[in-house]
Write a protein that holds these residues in place. Structure first.
Motif, PDB file in Angstrom:
ATOM      1  N   GLU A 195       0.830  -1.206   0.000  1.00  0.00           N
ATOM      2  CA  GLU A 195       0.000   0.000   0.000  1.00  0.00           C
ATOM      3  C   GLU A 195       0.865   1.256   0.000  1.00  0.00           C
ATOM      4  O   GLU A 195       0.536   2.247  -0.647  1.00  0.00           O
ATOM      5  CB  GLU A 195      -0.940   0.007   1.214  1.00  0.00           C
ATOM      6  CG  GLU A 195      -2.065  -1.023   1.146  1.00  0.00           C
ATOM      7  CD  GLU A 195      -3.177  -0.617   0.198  1.00  0.00           C
ATOM      8  OE1 GLU A 195      -3.091   0.475  -0.413  1.00  0.00           O
ATOM      9  OE2 GLU A 195      -4.132  -1.411   0.048  1.00  0.00           O
ATOM     10  N   ALA A 196       1.976   1.208   0.692  1.00  0.00           N
ATOM     11  CA  ALA A 196       2.870   2.368   0.756  1.00  0.00           C
ATOM     12  C   ALA A 196       3.450   2.674  -0.618  1.00  0.00           C
ATOM     13  O   ALA A 196       3.532   3.840  -1.035  1.00  0.00           O
ATOM     14  CB  ALA A 196       3.984   2.117   1.769  1.00  0.00           C
ATOM     15  N   GLU A 197       3.851   1.626  -1.342  1.00  0.00           N
ATOM     16  CA  GLU A 197       4.403   1.824  -2.666  1.00  0.00           C
ATOM     17  C   GLU A 197       3.338   2.342  -3.630  1.00  0.00           C
ATOM     18  O   GLU A 197       3.600   3.228  -4.453  1.00  0.00           O
ATOM     19  CB  GLU A 197       4.980   0.500  -3.188  1.00  0.00           C
ATOM     20  CG  GLU A 197       5.600   0.579  -4.572  1.00  0.00           C
ATOM     21  CD  GLU A 197       6.857   1.441  -4.621  1.00  0.00           C
ATOM     22  OE1 GLU A 197       7.258   1.832  -5.733  1.00  0.00           O
ATOM     23  OE2 GLU A 197       7.437   1.718  -3.549  1.00  0.00           O
ATOM     24  N   ALA A 198       2.118   1.804  -3.514  1.00  0.00           N
ATOM     25  CA  ALA A 198       1.022   2.254  -4.360  1.00  0.00           C
ATOM     26  C   ALA A 198       0.693   3.719  -4.107  1.00  0.00           C
ATOM     27  O   ALA A 198       0.470   4.497  -5.038  1.00  0.00           O
ATOM     28  CB  ALA A 198      -0.207   1.392  -4.131  1.00  0.00           C
ATOM     29  N   THR A 199       0.674   4.097  -2.843  1.00  0.00           N
ATOM     30  CA  THR A 199       0.394   5.489  -2.486  1.00  0.00           C
ATOM     31  C   THR A 199       1.462   6.423  -3.044  1.00  0.00           C
ATOM     32  O   THR A 199       1.161   7.521  -3.537  1.00  0.00           O
ATOM     33  CB  THR A 199       0.307   5.652  -0.963  1.00  0.00           C
ATOM     34  OG1 THR A 199      -0.787   4.872  -0.480  1.00  0.00           O
ATOM     35  CG2 THR A 199       0.093   7.112  -0.577  1.00  0.00           C
ATOM     36  N   LYS A 200       2.707   5.990  -2.979  1.00  0.00           N
ATOM     37  CA  LYS A 200       3.807   6.786  -3.530  1.00  0.00           C
ATOM     38  C   LYS A 200       3.601   7.021  -5.017  1.00  0.00           C
ATOM     39  O   LYS A 200       3.756   8.143  -5.523  1.00  0.00           O
ATOM     40  CB  LYS A 200       5.131   6.073  -3.276  1.00  0.00           C
ATOM     41  CG  LYS A 200       6.345   6.785  -3.848  1.00  0.00           C
ATOM     42  CD  LYS A 200       7.615   5.970  -3.605  1.00  0.00           C
ATOM     43  CE  LYS A 200       8.831   6.625  -4.251  1.00  0.00           C
ATOM     44  NZ  LYS A 200      10.056   5.794  -4.072  1.00  0.00           N
ATOM     45  N   ILE A 201       3.225   5.972  -5.741  1.00  0.00           N
ATOM     46  CA  ILE A 201       3.004   6.078  -7.183  1.00  0.00           C
ATOM     47  C   ILE A 201       1.812   6.978  -7.488  1.00  0.00           C
ATOM     48  O   ILE A 201       1.843   7.790  -8.416  1.00  0.00           O
ATOM     49  CB  ILE A 201       2.804   4.671  -7.787  1.00  0.00           C
ATOM     50  CG1 ILE A 201       4.129   3.895  -7.742  1.00  0.00           C
ATOM     51  CG2 ILE A 201       2.263   4.753  -9.216  1.00  0.00           C
ATOM     52  CD1 ILE A 201       4.009   2.437  -8.082  1.00  0.00           C
ATOM     53  N   LEU A 202       0.767   6.873  -6.676  1.00  0.00           N
ATOM     54  CA  LEU A 202      -0.453   7.658  -6.907  1.00  0.00           C
ATOM     55  C   LEU A 202      -0.339   9.100  -6.417  1.00  0.00           C
ATOM     56  O   LEU A 202      -1.262   9.887  -6.604  1.00  0.00           O
ATOM     57  CB  LEU A 202      -1.640   6.977  -6.222  1.00  0.00           C
ATOM     58  CG  LEU A 202      -2.074   5.641  -6.829  1.00  0.00           C
ATOM     59  CD1 LEU A 202      -3.170   5.013  -5.984  1.00  0.00           C
ATOM     60  CD2 LEU A 202      -2.545   5.818  -8.268  1.00  0.00           C
ATOM     61  N   SER A 203       0.765   9.457  -5.811  1.00  0.00           N
ATOM     62  CA  SER A 203       0.942  10.816  -5.292  1.00  0.00           C
ATOM     63  C   SER A 203       1.538  11.772  -6.316  1.00  0.00           C
ATOM     64  O   SER A 203       1.714  12.961  -6.032  1.00  0.00           O
ATOM     65  CB  SER A 203       1.826  10.788  -4.039  1.00  0.00           C
ATOM     66  OG  SER A 203       1.200  10.072  -2.997  1.00  0.00           O
ATOM     67  N   GLU A 204       1.834  11.281  -7.514  1.00  0.00           N
ATOM     68  CA  GLU A 204       2.369  12.138  -8.568  1.00  0.00           C
ATOM     69  C   GLU A 204       1.239  12.936  -9.223  1.00  0.00           C
ATOM     70  O   GLU A 204       0.065  12.626  -9.051  1.00  0.00           O
ATOM     71  CB  GLU A 204       3.080  11.285  -9.617  1.00  0.00           C
ATOM     72  CG  GLU A 204       4.303  10.568  -9.111  1.00  0.00           C
ATOM     73  CD  GLU A 204       5.448  11.516  -8.779  1.00  0.00           C
ATOM     74  OE1 GLU A 204       5.630  12.515  -9.511  1.00  0.00           O
ATOM     75  OE2 GLU A 204       6.156  11.266  -7.786  1.00  0.00           O
ATOM     76  N   ASP A 205       1.609  13.956 -10.006  1.00  0.00           N
ATOM     77  CA  ASP A 205       0.592  14.788 -10.646  1.00  0.00           C
ATOM     78  C   ASP A 205       0.113  14.217 -11.978  1.00  0.00           C
ATOM     79  O   ASP A 205      -0.769  14.781 -12.621  1.00  0.00           O
ATOM     80  CB  ASP A 205       1.076  16.229 -10.824  1.00  0.00           C
ATOM     81  CG  ASP A 205       2.331  16.329 -11.674  1.00  0.00           C
ATOM     82  OD1 ASP A 205       2.795  15.283 -12.213  1.00  0.00           O
ATOM     83  OD2 ASP A 205       2.870  17.443 -11.804  1.00  0.00           O
ATOM     84  N   GLU A 206       0.685  13.097 -12.418  1.00  0.00           N
ATOM     85  CA  GLU A 206       0.200  12.357 -13.579  1.00  0.00           C
ATOM     86  C   GLU A 206       0.197  10.880 -13.212  1.00  0.00           C
ATOM     87  O   GLU A 206       1.243  10.309 -12.896  1.00  0.00           O
ATOM     88  CB  GLU A 206       1.074  12.591 -14.817  1.00  0.00           C
ATOM     89  CG  GLU A 206       1.035  14.025 -15.322  1.00  0.00           C
ATOM     90  CD  GLU A 206       1.796  14.203 -16.628  1.00  0.00           C
ATOM     91  OE1 GLU A 206       2.186  13.177 -17.228  1.00  0.00           O
ATOM     92  OE2 GLU A 206       2.004  15.362 -17.033  1.00  0.00           O
ATOM     93  N   VAL A 207      -0.992  10.276 -13.232  1.00  0.00           N
ATOM     94  CA  VAL A 207      -1.163   8.899 -12.781  1.00  0.00           C
ATOM     95  C   VAL A 207      -1.871   8.099 -13.869  1.00  0.00           C
ATOM     96  O   VAL A 207      -2.838   8.582 -14.477  1.00  0.00           O
ATOM     97  CB  VAL A 207      -1.989   8.848 -11.480  1.00  0.00           C
ATOM     98  CG1 VAL A 207      -2.283   7.411 -11.089  1.00  0.00           C
ATOM     99  CG2 VAL A 207      -1.256   9.578 -10.361  1.00  0.00           C
ATOM    100  N   THR A 208      -1.413   6.878 -14.119  1.00  0.00           N
ATOM    101  CA  THR A 208      -2.022   6.024 -15.132  1.00  0.00           C
ATOM    102  C   THR A 208      -2.488   4.703 -14.515  1.00  0.00           C
ATOM    103  O   THR A 208      -1.756   4.090 -13.734  1.00  0.00           O
ATOM    104  CB  THR A 208      -1.026   5.702 -16.263  1.00  0.00           C
ATOM    105  OG1 THR A 208      -0.587   6.933 -16.853  1.00  0.00           O
ATOM    106  CG2 THR A 208      -1.669   4.837 -17.334  1.00  0.00           C
TER     107      THR A 208
END
Length: 407
Positions: free
Chosen positions: A362-375
């Motif tokens: 979950e921590a890694e997913a949150t890190k990825i989803l915290s960017e201003d462009e998410v796919t």
């Protein structure tokens, strides 16, 4: 293809200007003009909303029933929608004013408006704005940028892009600008797009190129599920590049389509990323689909899901919402074969495999989803068709912006 700096003035023979006419806004420019030194072939695509603004009706007549266009006049602040015969007459009055100021036929002047629905245009200010812009027309990149700024409403940034390609030994430029932030939903959005090119091409193929490309670009953008009354994309080609005229589909047409697609895709992503109140561009890719139609349906269903958009805002890898949105889309697929990934500049993570959780971090997913462009990438393992849709997260500010928009 080379990406270059610029927008609507990047192509040869195009000029632009902007002015502060105080139509609604008192602290910024709110009118823009685009002009070609020679008549252009014109193509256009327009809103599918049954309620069409007066400028849409005016431009449809020019694009479909006249051989050439040479200028565009756009105002922000008031949409000139739901304004009856009076509103339509104001389109003609605007075109007449531009025709007089520029020395071109009134039926070669396209008009566009964006802003509040139901209000009549203050024609004294519109006319004054036209007169003020005509002598300021300039082919500089800065002039194009100022025009891009002048058409903004709730947009937070100007949106422009330009590219160059080689066709028939000649350098061909395609540039454009757009506005769009809210009331954005396929098919076509509360958005205005103005594209210019110096390519020499037949009017028939120009329209075909735009109409075909719209399917994978502007029709794949959604911010809030509301389809506007004013959606317009105009494409002007003045032939100044000097390439042999493109009159049939082939290598030259394919090259032009590639450039047009890059320009439109870039503008679409700028619209989605600048959605009202948004903090992130949300891109949804469906891969492994059986048909293009299936992929389009699934991607649009996910990108328009309010619960999914809210999860993106919260940087929450709530993948059940994505699978749920795919499930009610109307497209048939096997949920027990779906693989889902999240990707951004921070990395890529596999969230589900064959319809069940991978036990991801979950921590890694949150890190990825915290960017201003998410796919989000969903592989449904049914074939080779793909589709990509663009949207944004859903934030508190979206409600704030739209709760008092008229004031």
């Amino acid at each position: 293809m080379e990406i270059i700096t610029g927008g609507v003035t990047a192509a040869k023979g195009f000029f632009a200007a902007a002015t502060a006419a105080e139509i609604k806004y008192k602290d910024r420019t709110d009118m823009a003009m685009i002009y070609s030194e020679v008549p252009c072939k014109a193509a256009g695509t327009f809103t599918t909303n049954v309620v069409k603004a007066a400028p849409v009706k005016w431009d449809q007549d020019i694009v479909y029933n006249h051989s050439n266009a040479q200028a565009v006049v756009c105002n922000s602040g008031i949409a000139n929608a739901c304004t009856g015969e009076e509103g339509y007459s104001y389109c003609k009055a605007t075109a007449d004013a531009a025709a007089e100021a520029l020395g071109v036929p009134a039926d070669s002047v396209l008009v566009a408006s964006t802003g509040v629905i139901g209000m009549q245009l203050p024609m004294d200010r519109i006319t004054s704005g036209v007169k003020a812009m005509a002598p300021k027309l300039c082919g500089s990149l800065e002039a194009g940028t100022e025009a891009a700024k002048a058409i903004m409403t709730t947009d937070t940034v100007k949106k422009e892009v330009a590219v160059q390609i080689e066709i028939g030994g000649k350098t061909v430029t395609v540039g454009g600008m757009c506005k769009g932030s809210g009331m954005i939903h396929p098919n076509m959005c509360t958005m205005l797009g103005f594209l210019t090119t110096d390519v020499c091409i037949s009017k028939t193929l120009l329209q075909e190129a735009l109409s075909e490309n719209i399917k994978d670009t502007y029709n794949m953008v959604s911010v809030d599920g509301d389809t506007s009354t004013n959606d317009t994309v105009l494409l002007l080609a003045n032939g100044q590049a000097g390439n042999p005229e493109i009159t049939e589909k082939g290598k030259d047409f394919a090259l032009f389509m590639e450039a047009l697609n890059y320009v439109n895709t870039t503008l679409c992503k700028k619209i989605a990323g600048d959605g009202e109140g948004a903090t992130a561009l949300f891109e949804v890719k469906i891969i492994g689909a059986e048909t293009k139609e299936q992929a389009v349906t699934l991607s649009k269903s996910v990108v328009t899901s309010s619960l999914t958009k809210a999860a993106i805002y919260g940087h929450d890898a709530n993948w059940g919402r994505i699978l749920c949105a795919m499930g009610y889309s109307g497209a048939q697929f096997d949920p027990e074969k779906v693989d889902l990934y999240f990707e951004s500049r921070a990395g890529k993570i596999k969230i589900i495999e064959n319809g069940v959780s991978t036990g991801y971090s979950e921590a890694e997913a949150t890190k990825i989803l915290s960017e201003d462009e998410v796919t989000a990438i969903a592989d449904i393992k049914m074939g080779t068709a793909t589709a990509t849709a663009w949207g944004c997260d859903l934030t508190y500010d979206y409600v704030k912006i739209n709760a008092d928009y008229r004031s």
